[in-house]
Design a protein around this motif. Structure first.
Motif, short mmCIF file in Angstrom:
data_model
loop_
_atom_site.label_atom_id
_atom_site.label_comp_id
_atom_site.label_asym_id
_atom_site.label_seq_id
_atom_site.Cartn_x
_atom_site.Cartn_y
_atom_site.Cartn_z
N PHE A 84 36.09 -31.93 -13.18
CA PHE A 84 35.31 -32.97 -12.50
C PHE A 84 33.84 -32.59 -12.40
O PHE A 84 33.06 -33.30 -11.78
CB PHE A 84 35.88 -33.25 -11.10
N GLY A 85 33.49 -31.44 -12.99
CA GLY A 85 32.08 -31.04 -12.97
C GLY A 85 31.54 -30.98 -11.55
O GLY A 85 32.20 -30.48 -10.64
N GLU A 86 30.36 -31.55 -11.38
CA GLU A 86 29.72 -31.50 -10.06
C GLU A 86 30.00 -32.77 -9.24
O GLU A 86 29.45 -32.95 -8.16
CB GLU A 86 28.20 -31.37 -10.26
N SER A 87 30.87 -33.64 -9.77
CA SER A 87 30.97 -34.99 -9.20
C SER A 87 31.83 -35.12 -7.96
O SER A 87 31.80 -36.14 -7.30
CB SER A 87 31.49 -35.96 -10.26
N ARG A 88 32.66 -34.12 -7.66
CA ARG A 88 33.52 -34.21 -6.48
C ARG A 88 33.28 -33.01 -5.58
O ARG A 88 34.15 -32.15 -5.44
CB ARG A 88 34.99 -34.23 -6.91
N PRO A 89 32.10 -32.93 -4.97
CA PRO A 89 31.81 -31.74 -4.15
C PRO A 89 32.69 -31.68 -2.91
O PRO A 89 33.05 -32.72 -2.35
CB PRO A 89 30.33 -31.92 -3.79
N MET A 90 33.04 -30.46 -2.49
CA MET A 90 33.73 -30.26 -1.21
C MET A 90 32.78 -30.59 -0.08
O MET A 90 33.13 -31.19 0.92
CB MET A 90 34.13 -28.77 -1.05
N VAL A 91 31.55 -30.11 -0.25
CA VAL A 91 30.53 -30.26 0.77
C VAL A 91 29.33 -30.94 0.13
O VAL A 91 28.81 -30.47 -0.87
CB VAL A 91 30.09 -28.88 1.32
N GLN A 92 28.94 -32.06 0.71
CA GLN A 92 27.82 -32.82 0.15
C GLN A 92 26.53 -32.31 0.75
O GLN A 92 26.01 -32.85 1.72
CB GLN A 92 28.02 -34.31 0.47
N ALA A 93 26.04 -31.20 0.22
CA ALA A 93 24.79 -30.65 0.72
C ALA A 93 24.18 -29.80 -0.38
O ALA A 93 24.86 -29.45 -1.34
CB ALA A 93 25.02 -29.80 1.97
N GLU B 106 42.17 -28.36 -11.34
CA GLU B 106 40.94 -29.15 -11.42
C GLU B 106 39.73 -28.23 -11.24
O GLU B 106 39.59 -27.59 -10.21
CB GLU B 106 40.93 -30.22 -10.33
N GLY B 107 38.89 -28.19 -12.27
CA GLY B 107 37.71 -27.33 -12.21
C GLY B 107 36.50 -28.08 -11.67
O GLY B 107 36.25 -29.22 -12.05
N HIS B 108 35.76 -27.43 -10.78
CA HIS B 108 34.57 -28.05 -10.17
C HIS B 108 33.38 -27.09 -10.26
O HIS B 108 33.55 -25.88 -10.33
CB HIS B 108 34.82 -28.37 -8.70
N ALA B 109 32.19 -27.69 -10.19
CA ALA B 109 30.96 -26.90 -10.26
C ALA B 109 30.02 -27.35 -9.15
O ALA B 109 30.18 -28.44 -8.60
CB ALA B 109 30.28 -27.09 -11.62
N TRP C 28 27.01 -24.84 -2.07
CA TRP C 28 27.24 -24.59 -3.50
C TRP C 28 28.41 -23.63 -3.69
O TRP C 28 29.24 -23.83 -4.58
CB TRP C 28 25.97 -24.01 -4.13
N ALA C 29 28.46 -22.57 -2.83
CA ALA C 29 29.54 -21.58 -2.96
C ALA C 29 30.91 -22.26 -2.77
O ALA C 29 31.87 -21.95 -3.48
CB ALA C 29 29.35 -20.47 -1.94
N GLN C 30 31.00 -23.18 -1.83
CA GLN C 30 32.27 -23.88 -1.61
C GLN C 30 32.59 -24.86 -2.73
O GLN C 30 33.75 -25.15 -2.99
CB GLN C 30 32.22 -24.63 -0.27
N ASN C 31 31.54 -25.39 -3.34
CA ASN C 31 31.76 -26.40 -4.38
C ASN C 31 32.15 -25.81 -5.74
O ASN C 31 32.70 -26.50 -6.58
CB ASN C 31 30.51 -27.28 -4.53
N MET D 182 42.70 -23.36 -2.92
CA MET D 182 41.72 -23.34 -4.00
C MET D 182 41.13 -21.95 -4.18
O MET D 182 41.23 -21.10 -3.30
CB MET D 182 40.63 -24.37 -3.75
N VAL D 183 40.54 -21.74 -5.33
CA VAL D 183 39.87 -20.46 -5.59
C VAL D 183 38.41 -20.75 -5.91
O VAL D 183 38.07 -21.82 -6.42
CB VAL D 183 40.52 -19.70 -6.77
N ASN D 184 37.55 -19.80 -5.59
CA ASN D 184 36.11 -20.00 -5.79
C ASN D 184 35.57 -19.10 -6.89
O ASN D 184 36.21 -18.13 -7.29
CB ASN D 184 35.37 -19.76 -4.47
N PHE D 185 34.37 -19.46 -7.35
CA PHE D 185 33.75 -18.76 -8.48
C PHE D 185 32.31 -18.41 -8.17
O PHE D 185 31.68 -19.02 -7.30
CB PHE D 185 33.78 -19.66 -9.73
N ALA D 186 31.81 -17.46 -8.93
CA ALA D 186 30.39 -17.10 -8.80
C ALA D 186 29.55 -18.14 -9.56
O ALA D 186 30.06 -18.89 -10.38
CB ALA D 186 30.15 -15.71 -9.38
N TYR D 187 28.26 -18.15 -9.27
CA TYR D 187 27.31 -19.10 -9.85
C TYR D 187 27.33 -19.03 -11.38
O TYR D 187 27.15 -17.96 -11.96
CB TYR D 187 25.92 -18.77 -9.30
N ASP D 188 27.56 -20.18 -12.01
CA ASP D 188 27.55 -20.30 -13.47
C ASP D 188 28.61 -19.43 -14.16
O ASP D 188 28.51 -19.18 -15.35
CB ASP D 188 26.16 -19.95 -14.05
N GLU D 189 29.60 -18.94 -13.40
CA GLU D 189 30.61 -18.07 -13.99
C GLU D 189 31.99 -18.73 -13.92
O GLU D 189 32.25 -19.56 -13.06
CB GLU D 189 30.66 -16.72 -13.24
#
Lengths: 475, 199
Positions: free
Chosen positions: B162-171, B120-123, B177-180, B84-91
């Protein structure tokens, strides 16, 4: 002696409910106190915001609305109505508290049971309004006779006879809520919101989400969908018989509509082709659904679909940016929506004609300010649009209300702690349900925009995207 | 002494005569003697067989090693595809680290023309649930555009949010947030036709 009267099950239920309401009422007062205190603390920050955004006023400003004192005389019963009289009274009493229109008197002196009304006694206790009730058994159900007394003038102001089904009937509580709304209308001339439900999403331990519904008073929590998958954005049809939502059960987000009474379900055809179909909302006529399609396509954005003719997709707004989360004005002539056209990280709330056309900004967009505004919901009174937002990049999210009569530029902030999202208007146009995130967890909360009173509807759950129903007609 | 030897001989001769019934005895079979040629051949064949077996085993081991290496390379290629690849906040912009991961995918996808991916995009949970669906879609889309920018066919990539609905880490903290904030990859076709990148 009190124990002697709590022997029957229904009375016990009534007692428990009353206790709960007392606790919640105290919590409500506490919340109100916090709101007022926080208002003072927040003030310097909000002045700064005001400096940055000329014409925009953010702040916890509540009009000092007069709330007349209201008392309930313990309800009496006859012909079998005795068994449910105190339960009915408890439901009505709590509904009237939750209406936030009265100062409901509790801890009343004992010995008030009886059909005689002693106005001078109630006057001494400070009551302006008095509600009396008598529940008569009719064999297959009950008749509730409610009277609203004007204590000052010492006379009956309104009187009504209401049929109630058997207390085991699934519509029993809702029937009682409808009578509470009648009392609100008698006393204020305005609609109530007790006879209503809220749909929302709630996560389960398998990582899925389902649609749930709960009554306006926090009772009767029930599951609406059971897909073992993900759902978002449940929304009521104007006749409150159907709920539309987004589901991933086909693998990608598509819009579905389910009939709450017939159980029929249908998927809206993905008439735009590929893309994520999300955030449905009904036109007030109930025949058209507006929603958004997300994708890279130049024509992604907000569309409408004719449900009755099952055809006729029309494109309203969008483009290489994304428009989403539409909400209709009650006359169906306007749509407010969320847009990313100013930048991905600074969503704004705009409004446009319902057929599409030029849009104007409702949220206080200021280039470079980092303000974030989302999730609009148009009030049933037509003059207000609620949404949530934060005024800078680091702030917390609060529930905000824009008054269209002031050009939408004067915002009122209704919450002061935690993060707060996704407001939805009650049918009385005065309460909002929203998702509150606090140190102790998430929950559904209700705020009264006139007094700022906040009460908890459902706590400690991963809840999201509540949508408050219209007033529920008898089933 | 002599007399005694005589008797013994006569006795033995009498026994022999009795046994043969008077016919002359057949010539005795040649005694088994050491035949050096056949022994050599035998030893040679054994050694050859052993050598053959060893060679075969070595070949098999080599083939197994090669196959294992290939399988490992395929497995690594599959893992690279799914990283997977990660993104900056709101970016939704592709940052340097994400770009490196995506370039590695490009090499594999070029060598594996049958492979198709769902992006699959996640936030993270902050903001707004519906806004986060848009953000997830936009993240997935910017990944697709990065990949097609290398000449890969667009129809090899489907996107879904999937928006915020499938977090990697439930915290609810910065680390979670960075991982999600991420894009995930699902191989939807050509799972058995993954080839490691050709060097």
């Amino acid at each position: 002696m009190v124990n002697g009267t709590t022997m029957t099950i229904s009375t016990t239920v009534g007692e428990v409910n009353l206790e709960k309401t007392t606790v919640r009422r105290r919590a409500g007062w506490l919340a109100a106190a916090v709101v007022v205190m926080a208002g003072g603390v927040v003030a310097p920050g909000h002045l700064t915001a005001q400096d940055e955004l000329p014409g925009v006023e953010l702040g916890l400003v509540y009009a000092n609305s007069y709330r007349p004192a209201l008392a309930l005389q313990p309800f009496s019963g006859s012909f079998g109505g005795e068994a449910v009289a105190s339960q009915v009274e408890a439901i009505v009493g709590r509904d009237l508290r939750y209406s936030d229109r009265f100062e409901v008197l509790d801890s009343l002196p004992a010995g008030l049971v009886g059909s005689e009304v002693d106005y001078s006694l109630w006057d001494r206790l400070g009551a302006v309004w008095l509600v009396t009730g008598e529940v008569e058994g009719t064999g297959d159900g009950y008749v509730l006779v409610l009277e609203l007394h004007d204590v000052v003038y010492g006379e009956v102001r309104e009187r009504g006879r209401f049929r109630l089904p058997n207390s085991l009937d699934s519509d029993f509580r809702m029937s009682v809520h409808r009578t509470s709304d009648e009392v609100v209308t008698w006393a204020t001339g305005d609609p109530g919101m007790a006879a209503s439900r809220i749909v929302f999403t709630m996560g389960n331990s398998q990582g899925g989400k389902e649609v749930y519904a709960i009554d306006s008073d926090g009772e009767n929590l029930r599951q609406v969908t059971d897909y073992g998958d993900l759902v978002e954005s449940p929304t009521w049809s104007p006749d409150a018989r159907r709920v539309a939502f987004t589901s991933w059960k086909s693998g990608v987000p598509r819009i579905y509509e389910t009939d709450l009474y017939g159980g029929n379900e249908r998927m809206l055809p993905a008439a735009r082709g590929d893309g994520d179909y999300i955030s449905p909302t009904y036109h007030p006529d109930g025949n058209v659904l507006a929603f958004s399609v997300l994708g890279s396509n130049a024509q992604s954005g907000i569309f409408t679909y004719d449900l009755e003719r099952d055809c006729c997709l029309s494109y309203l707004s969008g483009g290489p940016w994304y428009d989403l989360s539409p909400t209709y004005s009650p006359d169906g002539r306007w749509l407010a929506f969320n847009t990313l056209r100013f930048g991905t990280a600074v969503p704004q709330v705009m409004m446009m004609p319902a057929e599409g056309g030029s849009a104007e900004t409702l949220s206080p967009y200021e280039y470079g300010s980092g303000g974030f505004y989302a999730a609009p919901d148009w009030s049933p009174t037509g003059d207000l649009v609620a949404f949530h937002g934060r005024i800078d990049r680091r702030g917390r999210y609060h529930i905000l209300v824009a008054n269209l009569e002031d050009g939408g530029r004067v915002l009122r902030q209704l919450t002061s702690e935690g993060n707060n999202e996704a407001p939805s208007w009650a049918p009385d146009g005065r309460h909002l349900v929203f998702v509150g995130e606090r140190r102790w967890g998430h929950g559904l909360m209700v705020v009264d925009i006139a007094t700022g009173n906040v009460r908890s509807l459902l706590s400690g759950q991963r809840v999201g995207l509540p949508d408050w129903s219209p007033a529920l007609p008898p089933t | 002494m002599i007399l005694r030897r005589f008797f013994v001989t006569v006795f033995a001769a009498t026994l022999l005569v009795g046994a043969c019934g008077g016919d002359p005895p057949p010539p005795p079979p040649p005694p088994p003697g050491p035949d050096m040629d056949s022994l050599q051949r035998y030893n040679d064949s054994v050694a050859a067989a052993a050598e053959e077996a060893r060679r075969r085993a070595e070949e098999e081991a080599a083939a197994r090693r090669a196959e294992e290496a290939r399988q490992r390379a395929i497995r690594e290629a599959r893992e690279t595809l799914m990283e997977m690849v990660n993104f900056a906040y709101d970016e939704s912009e592709i940052e340097a680290e994400a770009a490196g991961i995506l370039r590695a995918k490009v090499a594999i996808l070029r060598a594996s023309p049958q492979v198709q991916l769902r992006i699959e995009g996640h936030a993270d949970e902050r903001g707004s649930t519906e806004y986060n669906l848009a953000l997830g879609n936009r993240r997935a889309e910017s990944v697709r555009q990065f990949l097609t920018g290398f000449g890969l066919a667009e129809n090899r990539f489907a996107i879904v949010s999937f928006g915020e609905s499938r977090p990697m880490v439930q915290a609810s903290n910065e680390q979670a947030w960075a991982q999600n904030r991420r894009a995930e990859f699902v191989i939807t076709a050509g799972m058995n036709a993954i080839n490691p990148p050709s060097n």
